[in-house]
Write a protein that holds these residues in place. Structure first.
Motif, PDB file in Angstrom:
ATOM      1  N   THR A   1      -3.298   0.683  -8.984  1.00  0.00           N
ATOM      2  CA  THR A   1      -4.305  -0.100  -8.382  1.00  0.00           C
ATOM      3  C   THR A   1      -4.420  -1.641  -8.994  1.00  0.00           C
ATOM      4  OG1 THR A   1      -4.490   1.017  -6.578  1.00  0.00           O
ATOM      5  CG2 THR A   1      -5.140  -0.859  -6.605  1.00  0.00           C
TER       6      THR A   1
ATOM      7  N   GLN B   1      -0.476  -7.715  -5.140  1.00  0.00           N
ATOM      8  CA  GLN B   1      -0.908  -6.859  -4.584  1.00  0.00           C
ATOM      9  C   GLN B   1      -0.200  -4.983  -4.271  1.00  0.00           C
ATOM     10  OE1 GLN B   1      -4.521  -6.673  -4.754  1.00  0.00           O
ATOM     11  NE2 GLN B   1      -4.498  -4.941  -5.392  1.00  0.00           N
TER      12      GLN B   1
ATOM     13  N   THR C   1      -1.891  -1.004  -3.945  1.00  0.00           N
ATOM     14  CA  THR C   1      -2.432  -0.512  -3.546  1.00  0.00           C
ATOM     15  C   THR C   1      -2.383   0.708  -3.210  1.00  0.00           C
ATOM     16  OG1 THR C   1      -3.887  -2.434  -2.743  1.00  0.00           O
ATOM     17  CG2 THR C   1      -4.970  -0.044  -2.422  1.00  0.00           C
TER      18      THR C   1
ATOM     19  N   PRO D   1      -3.599   6.685  -8.533  1.00  0.00           N
ATOM     20  CA  PRO D   1      -4.473   5.155  -7.782  1.00  0.00           C
ATOM     21  C   PRO D   1      -5.243   4.474  -8.536  1.00  0.00           C
ATOM     22  CG  PRO D   1      -5.197   7.467  -7.043  1.00  0.00           C
ATOM     23  CD  PRO D   1      -4.052   7.743  -7.787  1.00  0.00           C
TER      24      PRO D   1
ATOM     25  N   LEU E   1       0.742  -1.149  -0.197  1.00  0.00           N
ATOM     26  CA  LEU E   1       0.126  -0.330  -0.259  1.00  0.00           C
ATOM     27  C   LEU E   1       0.875   0.942   0.566  1.00  0.00           C
ATOM     28  CD1 LEU E   1      -3.146   1.328   0.556  1.00  0.00           C
ATOM     29  CD2 LEU E   1      -2.693   1.297   3.243  1.00  0.00           C
TER      30      LEU E   1
ATOM     31  N   SER F   1      -3.134   4.869  -2.774  1.00  0.00           N
ATOM     32  CA  SER F   1      -4.123   5.394  -1.777  1.00  0.00           C
ATOM     33  C   SER F   1      -4.297   7.089  -2.756  1.00  0.00           C
ATOM     34  CB  SER F   1      -4.386   5.417  -0.729  1.00  0.00           C
ATOM     35  OG  SER F   1      -2.858   5.961   0.314  1.00  0.00           O
TER      36      SER F   1
END
Length: 125
Positions: free
Chosen positions: A91, A120, A122, A88, A11, A124
């Motif tokens: 992602t 993954q 991600t 974003p 993230l 934000s």
């Protein structure tokens, strides 16, 4: 047994950076082109970047050109994807893949014969 293992996802805030790694084992990968693809929820898998067997040629999707850099270290049987200025819309689950039949990079997923399990990413806002 042939394996491609991606790592380095996570993230991150928009504008940040991540470096993905794809470690290959079970076979010598240094003679083959490799690529990175990604798949966002509800979307088809899409091409991100690819690299020739010796790293001399690289190929990027327009959406990541200038922000992402693909590289490889054949001594370590590893391919990298440096991702800067993340957005974003980046992602997705990121996959690496190997093309057993070619030295040259390709944007077409059907050219790739073996895939990792994905990592993954991600971003934000």
């Amino acid at each position: 047994q042939v394996q491609l293992v991606e790592s380095g996802g996570g993230l991150v805030q928009a504008g940040g950076s991540l470096r993905l790694s794809c470690a290959a084992s079970g076979r010598t990968f240094s003679s083959y082109a490799m690529g990175w693809f990604r798949q966002a929820p509800g979307k088809e898998r899409e091409f991100v970047a690819a690299i020739s067997w010796n790293g001399a040629s690289t190929y990027y999707a327009d959406s990541v050109k200038g922000r992402f850099t693909i590289s490889r270290d054949n001594a370590k049987n590893t391919v990298y994807l440096q991702m800067n200025s993340l957005k974003p819309e980046d992602t997705a689950v990121y996959y690496c893949a190997v093309d057993w039949d070619s030295y040259s990079p390709s944007r077409f997923s059907y050219r790739y014969d073996y895939w990792g399990q994905g990592t993954q990413v991600t971003v934000s806002s």
